[in-house]
Design an enzyme around this catalytic site. Structure first.
Site, PDB file in Angstrom:
ATOM      1  N   GLU A  39      52.905 164.092  -9.253  1.00 28.16           N
ATOM      2  CA  GLU A  39      53.697 165.330  -9.294  1.00 28.16           C
ATOM      3  C   GLU A  39      55.201 165.101  -9.321  1.00 28.16           C
ATOM      4  O   GLU A  39      55.950 166.053  -9.533  1.00 28.16           O
ATOM      5  CB  GLU A  39      53.325 166.249  -8.112  1.00 28.16           C
ATOM      6  CG  GLU A  39      53.799 165.804  -6.735  1.00 28.16           C
ATOM      7  CD  GLU A  39      52.864 164.788  -6.058  1.00 28.16           C
ATOM      8  OE1 GLU A  39      51.917 164.316  -6.714  1.00 28.16           O
ATOM      9  OE2 GLU A  39      53.102 164.475  -4.874  1.00 28.16           O
ATOM     10  N   LYS A  74      43.257 163.437  -6.220  1.00 26.26           N
ATOM     11  CA  LYS A  74      43.908 164.035  -5.043  1.00 26.26           C
ATOM     12  C   LYS A  74      44.407 162.970  -4.092  1.00 26.26           C
ATOM     13  O   LYS A  74      44.004 161.805  -4.132  1.00 26.26           O
ATOM     14  CB  LYS A  74      42.924 164.940  -4.306  1.00 26.26           C
ATOM     15  CG  LYS A  74      42.591 166.219  -5.053  1.00 26.26           C
ATOM     16  CD  LYS A  74      43.806 167.012  -5.509  1.00 26.26           C
ATOM     17  CE  LYS A  74      44.492 167.771  -4.388  1.00 26.26           C
ATOM     18  NZ  LYS A  74      45.627 168.595  -4.913  1.00 26.26           N
TER      19      LYS A  74
HETATM   20  C1  LIG Z   1      48.437 169.585  -8.662  1.00 29.35           C
HETATM   21  C2  LIG Z   1      47.347 169.593  -7.711  1.00 29.35           C
HETATM   22  O1  LIG Z   1      47.571 169.567  -6.535  1.00 29.35           O
HETATM   23  C3  LIG Z   1      45.990 169.619  -8.174  1.00 29.35           C
HETATM   24  O2  LIG Z   1      45.759 169.604  -9.373  1.00 29.35           O
HETATM   25  O3  LIG Z   1      45.071 169.645  -7.330  1.00 29.35           O
END
Ligand SMILES: CC(=O)C(=O)O
Ligand SMILES: NC(=O)C1=CN([C@@H]2O[C@H](COP(=O)(O)OP(=O)(O)OC[C@H]3O[C@@H](n4cnc5c(N)ncnc54)[C@H](O)[C@@H]3O)[C@@H](O)[C@H]2O)C=CC1
Ligand SMILES: [Mg+2]
Length: 367
Positions: A118, A75
């Protein structure tokens, strides 16, 4: 290269950025790997597993950041971690910058090399490092939605699949991408009636081809969304404009059109959400209610199923981690155009235009 794997400290985030298999590959390629003690516990990977694979265990998160040239995590750094980021250090993780001006400003100030999972994008325009977590979150959206539709959880008191003599519930899915299709598939499997909407006709044609007849497609526009929200029990937000703030497809006034106890699971929350009233929540306190509509807006849904998610995530990140470690970020990004798309902030400069647009920064921001 010296690679560091810190323990995630976001609320209920038990994933870890690298498994022992990743450590093994890096060490085989003559790199050094530092893993924070206990970083993998939540995912079922323990210090001894990392040590056997060739990692050195460090006690504190501060040591991992201070001693590593590249940090591999899951994260975005949270406020306590901002100052740990070093000038010129590669941080390879999810960032979702467009949804957080404080995070963006902090990373500009720290002058790291921020490569966002992402926005890594292949030639077909798909997002290989987002896809597995979207698969997890899309599937989870229906599990969570079904749970919050129960009366004690403040929902309408409806069983999604219905029973003989009682019609099943209705699920509206906004976005027919990875999240949307996985959600539709799970909902259809439970027997719910599903409407899935997108602005991309190719996606709608695909859904129409592969899904059973109780999954219907509709083109996404405000008129049709306003119509469907009145009759659907669970609404899943799965839209994405790559790297940008998600569009508000459901505005505040629309909540009054929904039936009390309707549940919204806004998976797109990490890019700001596609519902005007969305604000990020945590696994500890996942929902809130506005105008009798239950909002579930957990920004790290896959964190709740770390066994599945860590392996699914690291399967796809490891080849890029190896490239970055073997070649350094400049050369790796020159050679691999997918990875180059992941570059969001380089030593204090935002290089991904959708981030500047999200904050209306016409000129590079000075912090
Ligand atoms: C993509 C995303 O934010 C997660 O996997 O927490
Ligand atoms: N909350 C969480 O824990 C997680 C959140 N996500 C987020 O979920 C979101 C969706 O991700 P993916 O499905 O992988 O993206 P995707 O790119 O596969 O799909 C997004 C879809 O939204 C569609 N779209 C764009 N504008 C639209 C509109 N106005 N109306 C309807 N559809 C529209 C696109 O055409 C595309 O088909 C992302 O923001 C992602 O970061 C993903 C994983 C975990
Ligand atoms: Mg209402």
């Amino acid at each position: 290269m010296i690679v560091g794997v810190p323990k995630e400290i976001k609320n209920n985030e038990s994933r870890v950025g690298m498994t022992p298999a990743g450590v093994f590959e890096l060490v085989k390629n003559n790199h050094t790997v530092y893993v924070q003690s206990g970083a993998g516990d939540g995912s079922g990977f323990f210090n001894k597993d990392y040590q056997q694979a060739g990692a050195t265990i460090l006690d504190t998160i501060g040591q991992v950041y201070a001693m590593s040239e590249m940090i591999v995590k899951v994260k975005e750094p949270i406020a306590e971690e901002y100052d740990l980021v070093q000038e010129g250090q590669i941080i390879f993780t999810y960032f979702h910058f467009a949804s957080s001006e404080p995070l963006t400003k902090a990373m500009i100030k720290q002058k790291g090399i921020c490569i966002a999972y992402e926005t890594v994008e292949d030639e077909e325009g798909t997002l290989p490092l987002l896809t597995p977590m979207s698969e997890v979150a899309g599937r989870m959206a229906i599990q969570q939605g079904a749970k919050y539709l129960e009366k004690p959880a403040k929902g309408r008191g409806l069983l999604l699949g219905g029973v003989p003599g009682v019609a099943p519930g209705k699920v509206l899915v906004l976005g027919a991408g990875v999240v949307g299709i996985q959600a539709a598939k799970m909902a259809a499997g439970l027997g719910a009636h599903v409407t899935i909407m997108d602005v991309n006709m190719k996606r709608l044609r695909y859904v129409n081809d592969v899904m059973p007849p109780h999954v219907v497609t509709d083109f996404s526009n405000e008129y049709s969304i306003r119509k469907h929200i009145k009759t659907h029990d669970l609404i899943v937000g799965g839209v994405l404009l790559k790297g940008a703030k998600a569009p508000n497809l459901i505005t505040r006034d629309m909540l009054k059109e929904m039936r009390p106890g309707t549940v919204i699971v806004d998976v797109a929350v990490d890019q700001g959400g596609c519902v005007e009233t969305t604000k990020a929540t945590t696994h500890e306190d996942p929902i809130y209610i506005i105008d009798d509509v239950v909002h579930y807006c957990v920004a790290n849904m896959p964190g709740a199923v770390p066994y599945t998610s860590t392996v699914a995530l690291t399967n796809v990140t490891l080849p890029y981690v190896l490239k970055l470690a073997n070649l350094g970020w400049q050369s790796a990004c020159e050679k691999d155009k997918s990875l180059q798309k992941g570059l969001n902030i380089i030593e204090g400069k935002v290089v991904y235009k959708e981030i500047n647009e999200a904050f209306n920064w016409d000129t590079p921001v000075l912090v």
